[in-house]
Design a protein around this motif. Structure first.
Motif, PDB file in Angstrom:
ATOM      1  N   THR A  15       0.770  -1.253  -0.098  1.00  0.00           N
ATOM      2  CA  THR A  15       0.109  -0.105   0.068  1.00  0.00           C
ATOM      3  C   THR A  15       0.752   1.174  -0.137  1.00  0.00           C
ATOM      4  O   THR A  15       1.732   1.485   0.856  1.00  0.00           O
ATOM      5  N   MET A  16       0.550   2.091  -1.021  1.00  0.00           N
ATOM      6  CA  MET A  16       1.114   3.344  -0.938  1.00  0.00           C
ATOM      7  C   MET A  16       0.283   4.473  -0.320  1.00  0.00           C
ATOM      8  O   MET A  16      -0.627   4.398  -0.727  1.00  0.00           O
ATOM      9  N   VAL A  17       0.903   5.481   0.258  1.00  0.00           N
ATOM     10  CA  VAL A  17       0.245   6.509   0.995  1.00  0.00           C
ATOM     11  C   VAL A  17       0.824   7.711   0.357  1.00  0.00           C
ATOM     12  O   VAL A  17       2.033   8.085   0.184  1.00  0.00           O
ATOM     13  N   ARG A  18      -0.252   8.642  -0.257  1.00  0.00           N
ATOM     14  CA  ARG A  18       0.102  10.087  -0.839  1.00  0.00           C
ATOM     15  C   ARG A  18       0.204  11.007   0.362  1.00  0.00           C
ATOM     16  O   ARG A  18      -0.846  10.963   1.186  1.00  0.00           O
ATOM     17  N   VAL A  19       1.175  11.585   0.323  1.00  0.00           N
ATOM     18  CA  VAL A  19       1.328  12.684   1.506  1.00  0.00           C
ATOM     19  C   VAL A  19       1.419  14.116   0.896  1.00  0.00           C
ATOM     20  O   VAL A  19       2.232  14.405   0.140  1.00  0.00           O
ATOM     21  N   TRP A  20       0.439  14.962   1.307  1.00  0.00           N
ATOM     22  CA  TRP A  20       0.513  16.361   0.974  1.00  0.00           C
ATOM     23  C   TRP A  20       1.345  17.356   1.890  1.00  0.00           C
ATOM     24  O   TRP A  20       1.093  17.198   3.271  1.00  0.00           O
TER      25      TRP A  20
END
Length: 120
Positions: A15-20
């Motif tokens: 699972t990849m997580v997008r961080v802003w």
């Protein structure tokens, strides 16, 4: 026998997580609720410092460094050289170093240095 725990291998189903990322409102290395202590725009600040803070780094740093260097050199302009810079003192220092065989391989006591130096 040691027991070793292994991490599960990464698979294509990881699972990849997008961080802003949003930088702080007053710039990097500042607190979120107040401006930086290095923020220079105040009414009490002299106008030449405001212009200097907005100048290019070469002008804003280089010119003051050269000016301070020149001001520090003024008291040294008419002084004599120290005693240790006289040729007689340096010749005596070389003789002392040779007598005590200091730096015998590549330094003052080496064969090349003794052959090149006119002092005995």
């Amino acid at each position: 026998q040691r027991s070793c725990t292994r991490h599960p291998p990464f698979t294509s189903q990881s699972t990849m997580v997008r961080v802003w990322y949003e930088p702080p409102p007053y710039g990097p290395r500042t607190h979120l609720n107040r401006p930086s202590p290095y923020y220079m725009e105040t009414e009490l600040m002299p106008s030449f410092l405001k212009r200097l803070s907005k100048a290019r780094p070469l002008i804003g740093v280089g010119v003051p460094v050269v000016a301070i260097t020149l001001l520090c050199y003024i008291p040294l302009m008419n002084q004599k050289l120290p005693v240790t810079m006289k040729p007689e003192y340096q010749a005596a220092q070389r003789a002392y170093m040779r007598y005590h065989n200091m730096n015998p391989i590549y330094g003052i006591s080496s064969k090349q240095s003794r052959a090149a130096d006119p002092d005995p």
